[in-house]
Design a protein around this motif. Structure first.
Motif, PDB file in Angstrom:
ATOM      1  N   SER A 247      -7.903  15.083  19.239  1.00  0.00           N
ATOM      2  CA  SER A 247      -6.530  15.391  18.769  1.00  0.00           C
ATOM      3  C   SER A 247      -5.739  14.119  18.577  1.00  0.00           C
ATOM      4  N   CYS A 248      -5.954  13.147  19.415  1.00  0.00           N
ATOM      5  CA  CYS A 248      -5.210  11.875  19.285  1.00  0.00           C
ATOM      6  C   CYS A 248      -5.630  11.136  18.032  1.00  0.00           C
ATOM      7  N   ASP A 249      -6.948  11.117  17.805  1.00  0.00           N
ATOM      8  CA  ASP A 249      -7.429  10.449  16.600  1.00  0.00           C
ATOM      9  C   ASP A 249      -6.931  11.151  15.332  1.00  0.00           C
ATOM     10  N   GLU A 250      -6.864  12.478  15.339  1.00  0.00           N
ATOM     11  CA  GLU A 250      -6.369  13.205  14.171  1.00  0.00           C
ATOM     12  C   GLU A 250      -4.921  12.876  13.886  1.00  0.00           C
ATOM     13  N   LYS A 251      -4.118  12.767  14.932  1.00  0.00           N
ATOM     14  CA  LYS A 251      -2.691  12.456  14.730  1.00  0.00           C
ATOM     15  C   LYS A 251      -2.533  11.051  14.147  1.00  0.00           C
ATOM     16  N   VAL A 252      -3.276  10.111  14.727  1.00  0.00           N
ATOM     17  CA  VAL A 252      -3.176   8.745  14.214  1.00  0.00           C
ATOM     18  C   VAL A 252      -3.630   8.675  12.763  1.00  0.00           C
ATOM     19  N   THR A 253      -4.760   9.397  12.487  1.00  0.00           N
ATOM     20  CA  THR A 253      -5.277   9.396  11.115  1.00  0.00           C
ATOM     21  C   THR A 253      -4.285  10.022  10.161  1.00  0.00           C
ATOM     22  N   MET A 254      -3.695  11.143  10.543  1.00  0.00           N
ATOM     23  CA  MET A 254      -2.722  11.813   9.689  1.00  0.00           C
ATOM     24  C   MET A 254      -1.491  10.947   9.465  1.00  0.00           C
ATOM     25  N   GLN A 255      -1.049  10.307  10.553  1.00  0.00           N
ATOM     26  CA  GLN A 255       0.119   9.437  10.411  1.00  0.00           C
ATOM     27  C   GLN A 255      -0.181   8.273   9.461  1.00  0.00           C
ATOM     28  N   ASN A 256      -1.385   7.722   9.643  1.00  0.00           N
ATOM     29  CA  ASN A 256      -1.792   6.601   8.763  1.00  0.00           C
ATOM     30  C   ASN A 256      -1.862   7.042   7.314  1.00  0.00           C
ATOM     31  N   LEU A 257      -2.464   8.220   7.084  1.00  0.00           N
ATOM     32  CA  LEU A 257      -2.588   8.715   5.716  1.00  0.00           C
ATOM     33  C   LEU A 257      -1.229   9.016   5.116  1.00  0.00           C
ATOM     34  N   ASN A 258      -0.339   9.567   5.952  1.00  0.00           N
ATOM     35  CA  ASN A 258       1.017   9.850   5.445  1.00  0.00           C
ATOM     36  C   ASN A 258       1.736   8.559   5.061  1.00  0.00           C
ATOM     37  N   ASP A 259       1.579   7.536   5.877  1.00  0.00           N
ATOM     38  CA  ASP A 259       2.232   6.255   5.544  1.00  0.00           C
ATOM     39  C   ASP A 259       1.668   5.672   4.250  1.00  0.00           C
ATOM     40  N   ARG A 260       0.358   5.721   4.146  1.00  0.00           N
ATOM     41  CA  ARG A 260      -0.256   5.195   2.933  1.00  0.00           C
ATOM     42  C   ARG A 260       0.134   5.998   1.702  1.00  0.00           C
ATOM     43  N   LEU A 261       0.190   7.345   1.851  1.00  0.00           N
ATOM     44  CA  LEU A 261       0.597   8.179   0.729  1.00  0.00           C
ATOM     45  C   LEU A 261       2.029   7.869   0.302  1.00  0.00           C
ATOM     46  N   ALA A 262       2.910   7.683   1.312  1.00  0.00           N
ATOM     47  CA  ALA A 262       4.309   7.359   0.978  1.00  0.00           C
ATOM     48  C   ALA A 262       4.408   6.007   0.262  1.00  0.00           C
ATOM     49  N   SER A 263       3.599   5.018   0.762  1.00  0.00           N
ATOM     50  CA  SER A 263       3.627   3.705   0.091  1.00  0.00           C
ATOM     51  C   SER A 263       3.085   3.794  -1.340  1.00  0.00           C
ATOM     52  N   TYR A 264       2.031   4.603  -1.528  1.00  0.00           N
ATOM     53  CA  TYR A 264       1.494   4.768  -2.875  1.00  0.00           C
ATOM     54  C   TYR A 264       2.462   5.479  -3.789  1.00  0.00           C
ATOM     55  N   LEU A 265       3.159   6.497  -3.254  1.00  0.00           N
ATOM     56  CA  LEU A 265       4.143   7.196  -4.066  1.00  0.00           C
ATOM     57  C   LEU A 265       5.281   6.260  -4.473  1.00  0.00           C
ATOM     58  N   ASP A 266       5.706   5.396  -3.517  1.00  0.00           N
ATOM     59  CA  ASP A 266       6.756   4.419  -3.851  1.00  0.00           C
ATOM     60  C   ASP A 266       6.282   3.447  -4.933  1.00  0.00           C
ATOM     61  N   LYS A 267       5.022   3.024  -4.771  1.00  0.00           N
ATOM     62  CA  LYS A 267       4.493   2.100  -5.789  1.00  0.00           C
ATOM     63  C   LYS A 267       4.394   2.755  -7.152  1.00  0.00           C
ATOM     64  N   VAL A 268       3.971   4.046  -7.182  1.00  0.00           N
ATOM     65  CA  VAL A 268       3.873   4.773  -8.452  1.00  0.00           C
ATOM     66  C   VAL A 268       5.243   4.920  -9.077  1.00  0.00           C
ATOM     67  N   LYS A 269       6.245   5.242  -8.262  1.00  0.00           N
ATOM     68  CA  LYS A 269       7.608   5.360  -8.800  1.00  0.00           C
ATOM     69  C   LYS A 269       8.105   4.033  -9.354  1.00  0.00           C
ATOM     70  N   CYS A 270       7.798   2.959  -8.600  1.00  0.00           N
ATOM     71  CA  CYS A 270       8.213   1.628  -9.091  1.00  0.00           C
ATOM     72  C   CYS A 270       7.537   1.285 -10.421  1.00  0.00           C
ATOM     73  N   LEU A 271       6.243   1.587 -10.526  1.00  0.00           N
ATOM     74  CA  LEU A 271       5.526   1.326 -11.782  1.00  0.00           C
ATOM     75  C   LEU A 271       6.042   2.199 -12.919  1.00  0.00           C
ATOM     76  N   GLU A 272       6.363   3.466 -12.628  1.00  0.00           N
ATOM     77  CA  GLU A 272       6.926   4.331 -13.660  1.00  0.00           C
ATOM     78  C   GLU A 272       8.277   3.816 -14.133  1.00  0.00           C
ATOM     79  N   LYS A 273       9.062   3.295 -13.176  1.00  0.00           N
ATOM     80  CA  LYS A 273      10.365   2.731 -13.538  1.00  0.00           C
ATOM     81  C   LYS A 273      10.183   1.495 -14.436  1.00  0.00           C
TER      82      LYS A 273
END
Length: 371
Positions: free
Chosen positions: A62-88
């Motif tokens: 359960s601990c590893d899943e939370k860390v993995t999910m948190q990591n994936l969420n952070d990476r997804l948010a950074s990728y979404l920000d980068k995509v928005k910046c590139l679209e802009k």
């Protein structure tokens, strides 16, 4: 699986008999657990998180899943920000391209040059007036040159005529000298004949006087014979013979002299006529030559004028062609720049498309993990 980034922690246990592929360069690690008997595929989009060993029966804490999910969420948010910046940035580039086409493209409105039309017309009128004046000056110069050439040809013609007349006069002087010599010879012969005639007359008179003196004597002889010959008659006969001989000689000399004079006069007349005909032919030929030279000069001047006008026209067309070539070169340079920009944009679009595909794969993987 294997991971690469700023952190090298590994939270996996057991044995992994599969293969992993990591794509990324940010912090992350390798997360797996339990025994994995199968093939695994990991994706990292802009980061260094690798998920590997996803095959078979995997047991995550359960601990590893939370860390993995948190990591994936952070990476997804950074990728979404980068995509928005590139679209802009893409929208900004599209706006710049539209603005450039609006200002520089074919659909842009033409510039207003009406304020320069009057000045251009005045300059064109000045150029036309200057060209007309220049052509008038050139025409006057050509006319003056042709007149000077005409006078020079006339002078040369008259000089040649004078020289030919002087040569003919010198030749006639030689003929006159020869005729004078012939006349002096004939006069000397006539004088000699006259002297001979005088001598004959004197001898005759002396003989007559002697005979008269011999006949006038005091001796009177009477001969009873037949009368002798008449000496007076004999002398008269001799005198008549001498006179006829002298007259005949004089007539022959005069006839010969007249024949010679007539022959010389005839030769002089024929030579004069020949000289006159030759002079007329030479004059006519020189006139024809002068007319042909004038025509040649006119044709040469016309050819020079045509060549100069052709050179001016070629220069003008070369100038226009150079300007058009420069404009074409500028347009080609602009097209090359636009093509380079389009290529760069295509590369960026391809990169964004690859990122989008990888992001979709990451999201798919994320959904699979969530499931």
């Amino acid at each position: 699986g294997s991971g690469r980034g700023f952190s090298g922690r590994s939270y996996c246990g057991g044995v992994n008999y599969g293969g992993g592929l990591s794509v990324g360069s940010l912090a992350g690690g390798s997360y797996g657990g339990g025994n994995c008997y199968g093939n695994g595929l990991g994706f990292g989009l802009g980061g260094g998180v690798v998920v590997g060993g996803l095959g078979g029966d995997c047991l995550l804490s359960s601990c590893d899943e939370k860390v993995t999910m948190q990591n994936l969420n952070d990476r997804l948010a950074s990728y979404l920000d980068k995509v928005k910046c590139l679209e802009k940035e893409n929208a900004e580039l599209e706006c710049r391209i539209r603005e450039w086409y609006a200002t520089q493209g074919l659909s842009c409105e033409p510039r207003d040059y009406s304020c320069y039309y009057k000045e251009i017309e005045d300059l064109q009128n000045q150029i036309v007036c200057a060209t007309i004046d220049n052509n008038k000056i050139i025409l006057d110069i050509d006319n003056s040159r042709m007149a000077a050439d005409d006078f020079r040809v006339k002078y040369e013609t008259e000089l040649a005529l004078r020289q030919s007349v002087e040569a003919d006069i010198n030749g006639l002087r030689q003929v006159l000298d020869q005729l004078t010599l012939c006349r002096s010879d004939l006069e000397a012969q006539l004088e000699s004949l006259r002297e001979e005639l005088c001598c004959l007359k004197k001898n005759h008179e002396e003989e007559m006087n002697c005979l008269r003196k011999q006949s006038t004597g005091d001796v009177s002889v009477e001969v009873n014979a037949c009368p002798g010959p008449d000496l007076r008659q004999i002398l008269e006969d001799l005198r008549c013979q001498y006179e006829t001989l002298i007259a005949r000689n004089r007539k022959e000399v005069e006839d010969w002299y007249e024949c010679k004079i007539e022959e010389v006069n005839r030769e002089v007349i024929t030579s004069g006529q020949e000289v006159e005909t030759c002079n007329n032919q030479v004059t006519e030929l020189r006139r024809q030559l002068q007319a042909l030279e004038i025509d040649l000069q006119a044709q040469l001047s016309q050819r020079n004028n045509l060549e100069s006008s052709l050179a001016e026209t070629e220069c003008q067309y070369n100038t226009l062609l150079g300007e058009l070539q420069n404009q074409i070169t500028c347009v080609e340079q602009q097209l090359a720049e636009i093509r380079a920009e389009i290529e760069c944009q295509n590369q960026e679009y391809k990169t964004l498309l690859d990122v989008k595909c990888r992001l979709e794969q990451e999201i798919q993987t994320y959904r699979c993990l969530l499931e």
